[in-house]
Design a protein around this motif. Structure first.
Motif, short mmCIF file in Angstrom:
data_model
loop_
_atom_site.label_atom_id
_atom_site.label_comp_id
_atom_site.label_asym_id
_atom_site.label_seq_id
_atom_site.Cartn_x
_atom_site.Cartn_y
_atom_site.Cartn_z
N GLU A 27 0.83 -1.20 0.00
CA GLU A 27 0.00 0.00 0.00
C GLU A 27 0.87 1.26 0.00
OE1 GLU A 27 -3.34 2.49 -0.01
OE2 GLU A 27 -3.20 0.35 -0.43
N LEU A 28 1.90 1.28 0.84
CA LEU A 28 2.80 2.44 0.85
C LEU A 28 3.53 2.58 -0.48
CD1 LEU A 28 4.24 2.22 4.47
CD2 LEU A 28 2.66 3.95 3.58
N ALA A 29 3.94 1.47 -1.06
CA ALA A 29 4.61 1.51 -2.37
C ALA A 29 3.68 2.06 -3.44
CB ALA A 29 5.10 0.12 -2.75
N ALA A 30 2.42 1.66 -3.43
CA ALA A 30 1.45 2.16 -4.41
C ALA A 30 1.22 3.66 -4.23
CB ALA A 30 0.13 1.40 -4.28
N ARG A 31 1.13 4.09 -2.98
CA ARG A 31 0.95 5.52 -2.73
C ARG A 31 2.17 6.32 -3.17
NH1 ARG A 31 -3.06 6.97 1.75
NH2 ARG A 31 -4.42 5.16 1.79
N PHE A 32 3.36 5.79 -2.93
CA PHE A 32 4.56 6.48 -3.37
C PHE A 32 4.62 6.52 -4.90
CE2 PHE A 32 9.00 6.55 -4.70
CZ PHE A 32 9.39 7.75 -4.12
N GLU A 33 4.26 5.42 -5.55
CA GLU A 33 4.27 5.38 -7.01
C GLU A 33 3.31 6.42 -7.58
OE1 GLU A 33 2.96 2.33 -10.53
OE2 GLU A 33 3.84 1.47 -8.72
N HIS A 34 2.11 6.53 -7.01
CA HIS A 34 1.15 7.52 -7.48
C HIS A 34 1.68 8.93 -7.25
CE1 HIS A 34 -2.27 10.30 -6.92
NE2 HIS A 34 -2.58 9.80 -8.09
N LEU A 35 2.20 9.17 -6.07
CA LEU A 35 2.71 10.49 -5.73
C LEU A 35 3.86 10.89 -6.65
CD1 LEU A 35 2.92 12.98 -3.87
CD2 LEU A 35 4.39 11.61 -2.38
N SER A 36 4.81 9.99 -6.84
CA SER A 36 5.96 10.33 -7.67
C SER A 36 5.57 10.52 -9.13
CB SER A 36 7.07 9.28 -7.53
OG SER A 36 6.60 8.02 -7.93
N SER A 37 4.68 9.70 -9.66
CA SER A 37 4.27 9.89 -11.05
C SER A 37 3.48 11.19 -11.21
CB SER A 37 3.46 8.70 -11.57
OG SER A 37 2.22 8.61 -10.90
N PHE A 38 2.67 11.54 -10.21
CA PHE A 38 1.91 12.78 -10.26
C PHE A 38 2.84 13.98 -10.29
CE2 PHE A 38 -0.48 16.24 -8.20
CZ PHE A 38 -1.59 16.29 -9.03
N VAL A 39 3.86 13.96 -9.43
CA VAL A 39 4.80 15.08 -9.36
C VAL A 39 5.70 15.11 -10.60
CG1 VAL A 39 6.78 16.02 -8.10
CG2 VAL A 39 4.77 15.21 -6.85
N LEU A 40 6.24 13.96 -10.99
CA LEU A 40 7.18 13.92 -12.10
C LEU A 40 6.53 14.18 -13.45
CD1 LEU A 40 9.38 10.91 -10.95
CD2 LEU A 40 9.97 13.35 -10.90
N LEU A 41 5.26 13.89 -13.59
CA LEU A 41 4.57 14.10 -14.86
C LEU A 41 3.89 15.46 -14.94
CD1 LEU A 41 3.10 10.53 -15.42
CD2 LEU A 41 5.15 11.55 -16.43
N GLY A 42 4.20 16.33 -13.99
CA GLY A 42 3.73 17.71 -14.07
C GLY A 42 2.35 17.96 -13.48
N GLY A 43 1.88 17.11 -12.60
CA GLY A 43 0.57 17.31 -12.01
C GLY A 43 0.53 18.43 -10.99
N MET A 44 1.65 18.69 -10.34
CA MET A 44 1.69 19.74 -9.32
C MET A 44 1.94 21.09 -10.01
SD MET A 44 1.19 18.20 -6.47
CE MET A 44 1.75 19.25 -5.15
N PRO A 45 1.27 22.15 -9.54
CA PRO A 45 1.53 23.47 -10.10
C PRO A 45 2.96 23.91 -9.79
CG PRO A 45 -0.13 23.59 -8.35
CD PRO A 45 0.27 22.16 -8.50
N ARG A 46 3.53 24.68 -10.68
CA ARG A 46 4.89 25.19 -10.47
C ARG A 46 4.91 26.17 -9.30
NH1 ARG A 46 8.23 24.40 -15.15
NH2 ARG A 46 6.99 23.50 -16.81
N ALA A 47 6.07 26.31 -8.71
CA ALA A 47 6.23 27.24 -7.58
C ALA A 47 5.81 28.64 -8.02
CB ALA A 47 7.68 27.25 -7.12
N GLY A 48 5.02 29.28 -7.20
CA GLY A 48 4.58 30.63 -7.50
C GLY A 48 3.30 30.71 -8.30
N GLU A 49 2.83 29.60 -8.85
CA GLU A 49 1.59 29.62 -9.62
C GLU A 49 0.42 29.41 -8.67
OE1 GLU A 49 1.52 26.83 -12.83
OE2 GLU A 49 3.25 27.72 -13.81
#
Length: 84
Positions: A27-49
């Motif tokens: 479960e922790l591995a799946a959550r980390f995989e989702h989190l990392s793919s979300f961040v690395l694929l540009g899902g998080m807004p850029r700093a300052g946006e």
């Protein structure tokens, strides 16, 4: 597995809402995989946006919080074990 590891697995099974402490690692591995793919694929807004966080962004933030808490607890357990 020692008692401390079992205690952490039981604790996190409850926190994650899963039935078995044996499933905590996956479960922790799946959550980390989702989190990392979300961040690395540009899902998080850029700093300052500015903007409203999406539901997926909110889920990723929650996953980051869970993973941070888990690592903090593990670090504390390991540090306590080393001191003994």
């Amino acid at each position: 597995m020692n008692a401390r590891a079992l205690h952490l697995a039981d604790l996190y099974a409850d926190r994650l809402g899963i039935n078995s402490p044996d499933a905590v690692q996956s479960e922790l591995a799946a959550r980390f995989e989702h989190l990392s793919s979300f961040v690395l694929l540009g899902g998080m807004p850029r700093a300052g946006e500015a903007g409203v966080m999406s539901a997926e962004g909110a889920a990723a933030y929650g996953e980051l919080w869970v993973l941070d808490a888990f690592l903090t607890d593990v670090r504390a357990a390991l540090t306590e074990g080393v001191r003994r």
